[in-house]
Design a protein around this motif. Structure first.
Motif, mmCIF file in Angstrom:
data_model
loop_
_atom_site.group_PDB
_atom_site.id
_atom_site.type_symbol
_atom_site.label_atom_id
_atom_site.label_comp_id
_atom_site.label_asym_id
_atom_site.label_seq_id
_atom_site.Cartn_x
_atom_site.Cartn_y
_atom_site.Cartn_z
ATOM 1 N N LYS A 288 -1.798 -20.453 5.083
ATOM 2 C CA LYS A 288 -1.018 -21.690 5.093
ATOM 3 C C LYS A 288 0.288 -21.509 5.859
ATOM 4 C CE LYS A 288 0.387 -25.811 3.655
ATOM 5 N NZ LYS A 288 -0.248 -27.061 4.118
ATOM 6 N N ALA A 289 0.895 -20.340 5.688
ATOM 7 C CA ALA A 289 2.169 -20.070 6.360
ATOM 8 C C ALA A 289 1.997 -19.681 7.814
ATOM 9 C CB ALA A 289 2.909 -18.955 5.620
ATOM 10 N N ARG A 290 0.756 -19.513 8.262
ATOM 11 C CA ARG A 290 0.471 -19.030 9.616
ATOM 12 C C ARG A 290 1.283 -17.762 9.905
ATOM 13 N NH1 ARG A 290 0.425 -24.737 10.544
ATOM 14 N NH2 ARG A 290 -1.621 -25.456 11.208
ATOM 15 N N ALA A 291 1.160 -16.823 8.989
ATOM 16 C CA ALA A 291 1.945 -15.593 9.081
ATOM 17 C C ALA A 291 1.518 -14.743 10.270
ATOM 18 C CB ALA A 291 1.800 -14.791 7.789
ATOM 19 N N HIS A 292 2.470 -13.957 10.763
ATOM 20 C CA HIS A 292 2.171 -13.005 11.829
ATOM 21 C C HIS A 292 1.743 -11.651 11.258
ATOM 22 C CE1 HIS A 292 4.940 -15.899 13.799
ATOM 23 N NE2 HIS A 292 4.201 -15.657 14.863
ATOM 24 N N LEU A 293 2.295 -11.299 10.088
ATOM 25 C CA LEU A 293 1.995 -10.010 9.469
ATOM 26 C C LEU A 293 1.870 -10.195 7.962
ATOM 27 C CD1 LEU A 293 4.671 -7.721 11.219
ATOM 28 C CD2 LEU A 293 2.261 -7.943 11.869
ATOM 29 N N LEU A 294 1.109 -9.303 7.330
ATOM 30 C CA LEU A 294 1.067 -9.251 5.874
ATOM 31 C C LEU A 294 1.268 -7.806 5.429
ATOM 32 C CD1 LEU A 294 -0.827 -10.952 3.150
ATOM 33 C CD2 LEU A 294 -1.315 -8.512 3.397
ATOM 34 N N ILE A 295 2.182 -7.626 4.472
ATOM 35 C CA ILE A 295 2.471 -6.312 3.912
ATOM 36 C C ILE A 295 2.167 -6.375 2.420
ATOM 37 C CG2 ILE A 295 4.150 -4.452 3.704
ATOM 38 C CD1 ILE A 295 3.707 -5.325 6.601
ATOM 39 N N SER A 296 1.112 -5.702 1.980
ATOM 40 C CA SER A 296 0.755 -5.667 0.570
ATOM 41 C C SER A 296 1.307 -4.377 -0.038
ATOM 42 C CB SER A 296 -0.768 -5.722 0.413
ATOM 43 O OG SER A 296 -1.132 -5.957 -0.929
ATOM 44 N N ILE A 297 2.019 -4.510 -1.145
ATOM 45 C CA ILE A 297 2.753 -3.374 -1.713
ATOM 46 C C ILE A 297 2.117 -2.952 -3.035
ATOM 47 C CG2 ILE A 297 5.009 -2.562 -2.491
ATOM 48 C CD1 ILE A 297 6.255 -4.681 -0.715
ATOM 49 N N HIS A 298 1.876 -1.654 -3.164
ATOM 50 C CA HIS A 298 1.234 -1.102 -4.358
ATOM 51 C C HIS A 298 1.862 0.243 -4.713
ATOM 52 C CE1 HIS A 298 -2.197 -3.977 -4.616
ATOM 53 N NE2 HIS A 298 -1.877 -4.163 -3.341
ATOM 54 N N ALA A 299 1.436 0.791 -5.842
ATOM 55 C CA ALA A 299 1.820 2.139 -6.261
ATOM 56 C C ALA A 299 0.551 2.852 -6.711
ATOM 57 C CB ALA A 299 2.858 2.104 -7.381
ATOM 58 N N ASP A 300 0.269 3.972 -6.112
ATOM 59 C CA ASP A 300 -1.005 4.660 -6.295
ATOM 60 C C ASP A 300 -1.099 5.342 -7.660
ATOM 61 O OD1 ASP A 300 -3.503 5.478 -5.504
ATOM 62 O OD2 ASP A 300 -2.824 6.294 -3.588
ATOM 63 N N ALA A 301 -2.299 5.738 -8.021
ATOM 64 C CA ALA A 301 -2.528 6.479 -9.264
ATOM 65 C C ALA A 301 -3.752 7.357 -9.096
ATOM 66 C CB ALA A 301 -2.719 5.527 -10.440
ATOM 67 N N TRP A 302 -3.769 8.470 -9.838
ATOM 68 C CA TRP A 302 -4.910 9.368 -9.798
ATOM 69 C C TRP A 302 -5.034 10.034 -11.152
ATOM 70 C CZ3 TRP A 302 -9.039 9.363 -7.195
ATOM 71 C CH2 TRP A 302 -9.866 10.485 -7.078
ATOM 72 N N VAL A 303 -6.210 10.579 -11.430
ATOM 73 C CA VAL A 303 -6.447 11.194 -12.738
ATOM 74 C C VAL A 303 -5.588 12.429 -12.952
ATOM 75 C CG1 VAL A 303 -8.765 10.282 -13.028
ATOM 76 C CG2 VAL A 303 -8.443 12.402 -11.734
ATOM 77 N N LYS A 304 -5.237 13.120 -11.872
ATOM 78 C CA LYS A 304 -4.367 14.284 -11.966
ATOM 79 C C LYS A 304 -2.932 13.884 -11.645
ATOM 80 C CE LYS A 304 -7.929 17.694 -10.740
ATOM 81 N NZ LYS A 304 -8.300 18.779 -9.794
ATOM 82 N N SER A 305 -2.012 14.276 -12.522
ATOM 83 C CA SER A 305 -0.613 13.881 -12.335
ATOM 84 C C SER A 305 0.052 14.615 -11.186
ATOM 85 C CB SER A 305 0.182 14.129 -13.621
ATOM 86 O OG SER A 305 0.158 15.520 -13.946
ATOM 87 N N SER A 306 -0.613 15.644 -10.645
ATOM 88 C CA SER A 306 -0.026 16.393 -9.536
ATOM 89 C C SER A 306 -0.123 15.642 -8.214
ATOM 90 C CB SER A 306 -0.718 17.755 -9.397
ATOM 91 O OG SER A 306 -2.122 17.572 -9.214
ATOM 92 N N ALA A 307 -1.018 14.666 -8.121
ATOM 93 C CA ALA A 307 -1.151 13.885 -6.876
ATOM 94 C C ALA A 307 0.142 13.145 -6.603
ATOM 95 C CB ALA A 307 -2.312 12.910 -6.991
ATOM 96 N N ARG A 308 0.595 13.199 -5.361
ATOM 97 C CA ARG A 308 1.859 12.534 -5.024
ATOM 98 C C ARG A 308 1.907 12.189 -3.541
ATOM 99 N NH1 ARG A 308 7.012 16.348 -5.483
ATOM 100 N NH2 ARG A 308 7.845 14.455 -4.565
ATOM 101 N N GLY A 309 2.892 11.365 -3.187
ATOM 102 C CA GLY A 309 3.103 11.031 -1.791
ATOM 103 C C GLY A 309 2.787 9.574 -1.467
ATOM 104 N N SER A 310 3.319 9.132 -0.342
ATOM 105 C CA SER A 310 3.125 7.756 0.128
ATOM 106 C C SER A 310 1.933 7.687 1.080
ATOM 107 C CB SER A 310 4.382 7.253 0.836
ATOM 108 O OG SER A 310 5.515 7.347 -0.004
ATOM 109 N N SER A 311 1.288 6.526 1.102
ATOM 110 C CA SER A 311 0.138 6.309 1.990
ATOM 111 C C SER A 311 0.203 4.898 2.550
ATOM 112 C CB SER A 311 -1.193 6.477 1.240
ATOM 113 O OG SER A 311 -1.264 7.705 0.559
ATOM 114 N N VAL A 312 -0.447 4.695 3.670
ATOM 115 C CA VAL A 312 -0.576 3.358 4.253
ATOM 116 C C VAL A 312 -2.038 3.156 4.635
ATOM 117 C CG1 VAL A 312 0.108 1.789 6.106
ATOM 118 C CG2 VAL A 312 1.803 3.323 5.094
#
Length: 451
Positions: A288-312
């Motif tokens: 509807k907005a005829r957007a040029h870009l979309l940025i979807s923001i999340h926070a990752d999770a994994w079964v092991k608490s040692s997993a870390r870092g940013s991803s795209v």
């Protein structure tokens, strides 16, 4: 098979009755939740068995009332307490109460502040939820563009006061920019200069038309910022009970604010409060907005608490680039089932927009944008993966515009969970994403002419 009946009530009131085939008496209430928002309010009754229910309006009363009769639910003091504990600090609901209407029938009454357009449906158990009876109360006359989109208001019914709503003004401005010059609305504040009129004294000299002033059209970059999850869908939850939906909403608001500081950029949030927006709704807002870009923001999770870092992540047309990317896409695509979508409306609101509108150009640009954002994220946090990964994310697939999904950090990692809750770090994330966007635009401005 689930049966839906439409029957006539007193004084011409319409009652909607729903009867599951496996209906049984004696269901117990598990929880009562309310998600107030300007776009719409959701009330969820979670119970441990299917119910028979019907609802109707009492329009002769003041205030207007929505009445729900529930058969097969045990009325208890605990249930009454749960309903009374719900705070009705809501734009549409004034108060709620429940009582034993008839033997075997519990009556729930909602006193309404204004007329609403309800959607009432029952969800089967999924993930950590049992059966849910859901009431989505949309304003009868949506007051803002996002509400109109979510409520499914048809094109041409928009009567929003543009001056009172910045998003409406933006959308109206975008519509005007796309008109041919002759059809654009005139600017009354600028008087039109008339060409000189020939007189008898200079009739031998041809009158030169006024020189046209060169016009420089500024391209305004429209960016849809999409904080994931919301409402019934909490997203991932950290060890210290931090909810993904909360931190990504905070980061999304900060990113939108940073974008709106830029003179030639505008941000539109798919949600600005804690309410659920379906994947189809998110896609519809961007379209509807005829957007040029979309940025979807999340926070990752994994079964092991040692997993870390940013991803795209970006969309893939050829399958996921890794098993973890495939798993993440599947988890994100299940958001509708967790958040609760009225299956009866899927065909008209979701399937129509969740179609493959991608092209090699949009995916290529998305990969470039993702790489630029990833480089900036590396300056504030370690990376989980050094390259942009790809998978079949529904929220990216339906856009038809360059889109990326940013996993800001692992909320399942205690150290990164603390960072995600930190306001200063949230601002760093927002600025890193914006810097990546600006660098990609400078390197490849073709997106400005793509929509």
């Amino acid at each position: 098979m689930r049966r839906r009946e439409l029957i006539a009530g007193a004084a011409g009131t319409l009652l909607f009755s729903f009867l599951p085939a496996d209906f049984a008496r004696g269901a117990q209430m598990v929880a009562v939740r309310m998600w107030p928002a300007q776009e719409y309010t959701r009330v969820t009754l979670e119970h441990d068995g299917p119910l028979k229910f019907k609802y109707f309006f009492v329009r002769s009363s003041r205030p207007l009332r929505l009445v729900v009769d529930i058969e097969g639910l045990d009325f208890t003091a605990s249930l009454k307490k749960q309903i009374e504990a719900v705070k009705a600090d809501d734009p549409y609901i004034q108060a709620m109460r429940i009582g034993q209407y008839q033997p075997g029938i519990v009556r729930l009454v909602m006193d309404l502040k204004t007329d609403v357009k309800p959607e009432v449906f029952q969800l089967k158990p999924f993930a950590n939820y049992k059966y849910r009876l859901v009431f989505d109360l949309y304003p009868a006359v949506p007051v803002d563009p996002i509400s109109k989109i979510l409520a499914g208001v048809a094109e041409g019914e928009d009567d929003t006061d543009v001056e009172d709503d910045p998003l409406a003004a933006l959308l109206a401005d975008l519509e005007n920019e796309k008109k041919p010059e002759s059809a654009k609305d005139p600017e009354p504040s600028k008087p039109v200069k008339k060409p000189p009129v020939a007189t008898a004294k200079d009739d031998k000299k041809p009158v030169k038309p006024p020189a046209k002033q060169p016009t420089q059209k500024k391209h305004r970059l429209i960016i849809v910022v999409d904080p994931g999850h919301g409402g019934e869908d909490p997203g991932a939850i950290g060890r210290n009970k931090t909810r993904e939906k909360d931190v990504v909403l905070s980061i999304g608001k900060l990113l939108a604010a940073e974008i709106n500081k830029e003179p030639d950029m505008r941000a539109i949030l798919t949600r600005s409060s804690d309410h659920f927006v379906s994947l189809g709704g998110r896609v519809a807002i961007a379209r509807k907005a005829r957007a040029h870009l979309l940025i979807s923001i999340h926070a990752d999770a994994w079964v092991k608490s040692s997993a870390r870092g940013s991803s795209v992540f970006a969309l893939s047309q050829r399958g996921a680039t890794s098993a973890s990317a495939r798993w993440l896409a599947q988890r994100q695509n299940e958001s509708d089932l967790i958040g609760g979508v009225n299956i009866a409306n899927v065909d008209k609101t979701v399937a129509s927009v969740l179609i493959d509108m991608t092209s090699s150009w949009t995916i290529s640009y998305s990969l470039g944008l993702g790489a630029a954002v990833l480089r900036e994220m590396k300056k504030i946090n370690r990376l989980h993966k050094e390259k942009v990964e790809q998978a079949g994310f529904a929220v990216l697939k339906g856009q038809g515009i360059p889109s990326i999904l940013v996993e800001t950090a692992f909320i399942s990692n205690p150290q990164e969970e603390r960072l995600l809750k930190n306001r200063a770090h949230q601002r760093k994330i927002a600025r890193a994403i914006l810097t990546g966007i600006k660098k990609q635009i400078a390197a490849n401005p073709s997106v400005l002419t793509s929509s």
